[in-house]
Write a protein that holds these residues in place. Structure first.
Motif, PDB file in Angstrom:
ATOM      1  N   ALA A 184       0.883  -1.420  -0.161  1.00  0.00           N
ATOM      2  CA  ALA A 184      -0.055  -0.148  -0.028  1.00  0.00           C
ATOM      3  C   ALA A 184       0.842   1.258  -0.040  1.00  0.00           C
ATOM      4  O   ALA A 184       0.219   2.430  -0.343  1.00  0.00           O
ATOM      5  N   THR A 185       2.296   1.132   0.073  1.00  0.00           N
ATOM      6  CA  THR A 185       2.949   2.289   0.049  1.00  0.00           C
ATOM      7  C   THR A 185       4.163   1.900  -0.806  1.00  0.00           C
ATOM      8  O   THR A 185       4.376   0.848  -1.650  1.00  0.00           O
ATOM      9  N   SER A 186       5.116   2.788  -0.898  1.00  0.00           N
ATOM     10  CA  SER A 186       6.469   2.337  -1.354  1.00  0.00           C
ATOM     11  C   SER A 186       7.506   1.342  -0.616  1.00  0.00           C
ATOM     12  O   SER A 186       8.377   0.777  -1.382  1.00  0.00           O
ATOM     13  N   GLY A 187       7.108   1.143   0.588  1.00  0.00           N
ATOM     14  CA  GLY A 187       7.795   0.073   1.038  1.00  0.00           C
ATOM     15  C   GLY A 187       7.446   0.230   2.958  1.00  0.00           C
ATOM     16  O   GLY A 187       7.148   1.317   3.254  1.00  0.00           O
ATOM     17  N   TYR A 188       7.435  -0.807   3.447  1.00  0.00           N
ATOM     18  CA  TYR A 188       7.358  -0.747   4.974  1.00  0.00           C
ATOM     19  C   TYR A 188       6.242  -0.884   5.414  1.00  0.00           C
ATOM     20  O   TYR A 188       5.630  -1.769   6.105  1.00  0.00           O
ATOM     21  N   GLY A 189       5.335   0.376   5.063  1.00  0.00           N
ATOM     22  CA  GLY A 189       3.886   0.377   5.595  1.00  0.00           C
ATOM     23  C   GLY A 189       3.819   1.407   6.606  1.00  0.00           C
ATOM     24  O   GLY A 189       4.597   1.697   7.227  1.00  0.00           O
ATOM     25  N   THR A 190       2.452   1.728   6.985  1.00  0.00           N
ATOM     26  CA  THR A 190       1.995   2.624   7.910  1.00  0.00           C
ATOM     27  C   THR A 190       1.402   1.838   9.125  1.00  0.00           C
ATOM     28  O   THR A 190       2.249   1.625  10.094  1.00  0.00           O
ATOM     29  N   ALA A 191       0.320   1.370   9.221  1.00  0.00           N
ATOM     30  CA  ALA A 191      -0.265   0.492  10.303  1.00  0.00           C
ATOM     31  C   ALA A 191       0.632  -0.705  10.286  1.00  0.00           C
ATOM     32  O   ALA A 191       0.904  -1.098  11.390  1.00  0.00           O
ATOM     33  N   LEU A 192       0.764  -1.406   9.121  1.00  0.00           N
ATOM     34  CA  LEU A 192       1.608  -2.676   8.904  1.00  0.00           C
ATOM     35  C   LEU A 192       2.936  -2.285   9.583  1.00  0.00           C
ATOM     36  O   LEU A 192       3.743  -3.379  10.036  1.00  0.00           O
ATOM     37  N   GLY A 193       3.416  -1.214   9.150  1.00  0.00           N
ATOM     38  CA  GLY A 193       4.804  -0.565   9.488  1.00  0.00           C
ATOM     39  C   GLY A 193       4.863  -0.593  11.123  1.00  0.00           C
ATOM     40  O   GLY A 193       5.785  -0.926  11.807  1.00  0.00           O
TER      41      GLY A 193
END
Length: 385
Positions: A184-193
């Motif tokens: 959902a991003t360019s890498g790593y993630g927000t909530a999943l980050g």
């Protein structure tokens, strides 16, 4: 998590060559498709071959960067700065129409338009200069997104460990909704980050992800990423969330979701089903957090009442796609679409809902976690320099 498990890339870009993983085929087929023009980027976003607010903005920008790169390489780019500026602005306005709810795309388009306009107004600028400044800015968006996501992950993990755990506990169980990771991003993630950051600091006991009907981003994409990273995780259907939170042995301490748009007062538009989870969290005494970069916060939108909610086709609810269970002598994989609803039934299929700020405990950004003041109000403008 080993280093090799952290190499999932949904967006690949090198010198004008853009490819994205086709999320319509995940988790069954990992296939990358080329995006060479703004038109191809528009269709990839509209058809949800790429989704997630940050990823949408990045793919849109890089799709146009790829088109400009090809025009320049083939000597088809105008030498006149104003003509290239107009070309870029028209393409940006077109790309914004692909998904109306996610603010990251319109925010990126506005900033990129301002950038190329400023350069076009600089004395001596040529068409190539305008294209170059756009391409470099689009490329930098991708790099910055990963850096911001890692800061979001760290900030969220620290806040949860400090504010959500029961006395004496050192690890947490987290429930998340939809997909907010590398896909959902360019890498790593927000909530999943945030979940990844907890795991890397030995603070994650277990992650739960919802199926996320009707598009199944949770079962197809988040589950795919959790398995890819080797994290302790369990998939539930959307209707099981209340029962999960009621289980003392599950001991879910926080629900962390992403966002497609956060209004100035903290009202948040996110994947349909988010609002229901926030209500459940409040009843069960579970912290409810939104993880989003500053680009998702729209100070011009005063409340959730002003956010346009995209409605998707009825077929997403009445049909489902998956691999055939039939034997295939060639070893190939055949994806089939089947009907799962009564023919002729009316369908309402909003892609998002609005979670009121009153139900949100904190908004996790790359510059820190915003909390409400004693009167129950967010002051998100203070996050910006």
């Amino acid at each position: 998590m080993t280093a090799s498990r952290m190499t999932l890339q949904a967006i690949r870009y090198v010198d004008g060559d853009l490819t994205i993983i086709d999320q319509l085929k995940l988790p069954f087929v990992e296939e990358y498709i080329p995006i060479r023009t703004a038109k191809e980027g528009w269709h990839a976003i509209k058809e949800m071959r790429v989704r997630g607010a940050p990823a949408i903005a990045i793919v849109a920008a890089l799709a146009l960067a790829s088109e400009l790169h090809q025009l320049a390489t083939n000597n088809k780019l105008s030498a006149v700065a104003e003509e290239v500026r107009v070309f870029i602005v028209e393409k940006l306005h077109y790309l914004v129409t692909s998904r109306p709810t996610a603010v990251n795309l319109s925010d990126a388009a506005y900033k990129l338009e301002a950038l190329v306009t400023e350069r076009a107004n600089t004395a001596g600028s040529a068409g190539h200069d305008i294209a170059t400044v756009f391409i470099r800015a689009a490329e930098n968006m991708m790099v910055k997104d990963v850096e911001d996501n890692k800061r979001i992950g760290q900030n969220g993990a620290q806040w949860i460990l400090a504010n959500a755990l029961k006395s004496g506990a050192s690890k947490t169980s987290i429930l998340t909704h939809c997909n907010t990771g590398s896909l959902a991003t360019s890498g790593y993630g927000t909530a999943l980050g945030v979940i990844r950051s907890l795991a890397s600091n030995n603070g994650l006991r277990h992650a739960y992800c919802t199926e996320t009907r009707p598009y199944n981003q949770g079962s197809r994409l988040t589950a795919f990423e959790l398995v890819h990273d080797g994290l302790p995780a369990t998939l539930i259907t959307d209707s099981m969330a209340a029962a999960l939170l009621a289980r003392t042995d599950a001991d879910v301490n926080a629900i962390v979701v992403g966002a497609d748009r956060v209004a100035a007062n903290g009202d948040t538009a996110n994947k349909i089903g988010t609002y229901g989870l926030a209500v459940l969290a409040r009843y069960h005494g579970v912290k409810f957090l939104v993880a989003a970069p500053l680009t998702t916060i729209d100070l011009a939108t005063k409340s959730g009442n002003e956010i346009i909610i995209e409605e998707r086709p009825a077929s997403e609810v009445t049909r489902i796609k998956g691999p055939s269970q039939k034997d295939d002598a060639t070893g190939g994989l055949s994806l089939e679409t089947i009907n799962i609803a009564a023919k002729g039934i009316n369908v309402w299929n909003p892609a998002f809902d609005i979670t009121p700020a009153t139900l949100i405990d904190g908004i996790i950004t790359e510059v820190g976690v915003a909390e409400k003041d004693p009167s129950g109000h967010f002051h998100l403008d203070r996050l910006f320099p």
